[in-house]
Design a protein around this motif. Structure first.
Motif, PDB file in Angstrom:
ATOM      1  N   GLU A   1      73.894   7.823  36.658  1.00 32.32           N
ATOM      2  CA  GLU A   1      74.385   8.961  38.538  1.00 32.32           C
ATOM      3  C   GLU A   1      73.967   8.077  39.484  1.00 32.32           C
ATOM      4  O   GLU A   1      75.003   8.280  40.419  1.00 32.32           O
ATOM      5  N   MET A   2      72.380   7.666  39.794  1.00 33.46           N
ATOM      6  CA  MET A   2      72.232   7.224  40.753  1.00 33.46           C
ATOM      7  C   MET A   2      72.806   6.175  41.054  1.00 33.46           C
ATOM      8  O   MET A   2      73.287   6.206  42.140  1.00 33.46           O
ATOM      9  N   LYS A   3      73.176   5.248  40.338  1.00 30.72           N
ATOM     10  CA  LYS A   3      73.880   3.824  41.161  1.00 30.72           C
ATOM     11  C   LYS A   3      75.311   4.548  41.456  1.00 30.72           C
ATOM     12  O   LYS A   3      75.661   3.829  41.975  1.00 30.72           O
ATOM     13  N   ARG A   4      75.665   6.233  40.754  1.00 27.18           N
ATOM     14  CA  ARG A   4      77.036   6.116  41.309  1.00 27.18           C
ATOM     15  C   ARG A   4      77.315   7.002  42.525  1.00 27.18           C
ATOM     16  O   ARG A   4      77.974   6.272  43.389  1.00 27.18           O
ATOM     17  N   LEU A   5      75.956   7.173  42.601  1.00 29.39           N
ATOM     18  CA  LEU A   5      76.117   7.701  44.129  1.00 29.39           C
ATOM     19  C   LEU A   5      75.157   6.332  45.537  1.00 29.39           C
ATOM     20  O   LEU A   5      76.417   7.048  46.235  1.00 29.39           O
ATOM     21  N   ALA A   6      74.481   5.944  44.635  1.00 27.54           N
ATOM     22  CA  ALA A   6      74.448   4.552  45.323  1.00 27.54           C
ATOM     23  C   ALA A   6      75.636   3.902  45.727  1.00 27.54           C
ATOM     24  O   ALA A   6      75.442   3.462  47.394  1.00 27.54           O
ATOM     25  N   ALA A   7      76.250   3.523  45.318  1.00 29.60           N
ATOM     26  CA  ALA A   7      78.056   3.115  45.456  1.00 29.60           C
ATOM     27  C   ALA A   7      78.631   3.318  46.928  1.00 29.60           C
ATOM     28  O   ALA A   7      79.393   2.786  47.109  1.00 29.60           O
ATOM     29  N   GLU A   8      78.154   4.122  47.002  1.00 33.66           N
ATOM     30  CA  GLU A   8      78.768   5.584  47.723  1.00 33.66           C
ATOM     31  C   GLU A   8      78.253   5.549  48.788  1.00 33.66           C
ATOM     32  O   GLU A   8      79.226   6.219  49.993  1.00 33.66           O
ATOM     33  N   THR A   9      77.773   5.071  48.670  1.00 33.58           N
ATOM     34  CA  THR A   9      76.155   5.454  50.293  1.00 33.58           C
ATOM     35  C   THR A   9      76.065   4.152  50.901  1.00 33.58           C
ATOM     36  O   THR A   9      76.545   3.058  50.475  1.00 33.58           O
ATOM     37  N   ASP A  10      76.250   4.582  52.375  1.00 38.42           N
ATOM     38  CA  ASP A  10      76.412   3.421  52.861  1.00 38.42           C
ATOM     39  C   ASP A  10      74.804   3.484  53.664  1.00 38.42           C
ATOM     40  O   ASP A  10      73.993   3.205  54.535  1.00 38.42           O
TER      41      ASP A  10
END
Length: 241
Positions: free
Chosen positions: A73-82
């Protein structure tokens, strides 16, 4: 290979996910124990044999799955974070913060997991999970190191994450502000260490003294060197060139 065999890993993953979702209701009270395992079986209606195929170590495997799900989940959110406006050290701190915020909803389950993995017989598994979190952070940041730095980055970040996690579990400050300040201090400590290493490499005396160890470390390759950043499995433990 038959269609049944091709889909077996997916079925096991779905079973494990269903058991984990049910277990998270009980783990805050009973820990990752057989009591939680039995409750998850009762809640899902999954039979024991099917469940044991997905999680042979019962509650212990569900605790492992819980931690790994947080990393994903962290990796998924990281991919969506600038992260482009942040310095590199700030990007590392941001992803650790995201990882802990992911865990916030199930804080007591995390606490129970930390207790479980701190037991001597489970310490190796706990260390692997923390290492996996550090690897997930560096991978999300696009780390492509293939030498000894691959190991040192993850070892250092494992220490930062594990100490911050323990601080976070005991932090009662509003918005966990004390935890984020603690995290910033740990990251600053790492950056000072990296700065000292850079200065040592520039110093003629220490450069000569460290020439031998540096040459030996330069021969160490990351697991799957040449495949990092490709999306292919890298494996462990690496090799010496």
């Amino acid at each position: 290979m038959s269609e049944e065999n091709r889909t077996e890993p997916d079925r096991l993953e779905q079973t494990r996910a269903a058991l984990l979702e049910a277990a998270l209701v009980h783990a805050p009270f009973d820990g990752w124990t057989d009591a939680t395992w039995r409750a998850a079986l009762a809640d899902t209606g999954i039979d024991e044999a099917t469940a044991r195929a997905a999680a042979p170590r019962r509650g212990f495997d569900l605790a492992v799955a819980f931690h790994k799900a947080g990393d994903e989940e962290m990796k998924r959110l990281a991919a969506e974070t600038d992260l482009s406006a942040l310095r590199y050290s700030e990007r590392v701190a941001k992803l650790i913060r995201i990882r802990l915020e992911v865990a916030e909803m199930h804080r007591e389950a995390v606490r129970r997991g930390a207790t479980l993995f701190s037991l001597p017989m489970n310490a190796a598994e706990g260390a692997r999970l923390i290492w996996g979190t550090a690897d997930a952070v560096w991978s999300a940041l696009g780390d492509t190191s293939e030498d000894f730095n691959w190991y040192s980055k993850r070892a250092i970040l494992s220490g930062v994450y594990s100490s911050t996690l323990l601080y976070w579990l005991g932090d009662q400050s509003e918005g966990h502000e004390r935890t984020w300040a603690f995290l910033d201090r740990r990251i600053s400590d790492v950056m000072r260490f990296e700065k000292a290493k850079a200065q040592a490499r520039k110093n003629p005396l220490t450069r000569v003294l460290m020439a031998g160890p540096a040459a030996a470390l330069a021969r160490i390759r990351a697991p799957g060197a040449g495949r990092i950043g490709t999306g292919l499995p890298v494996g462990l433990p690496g090799r010496r060139r």
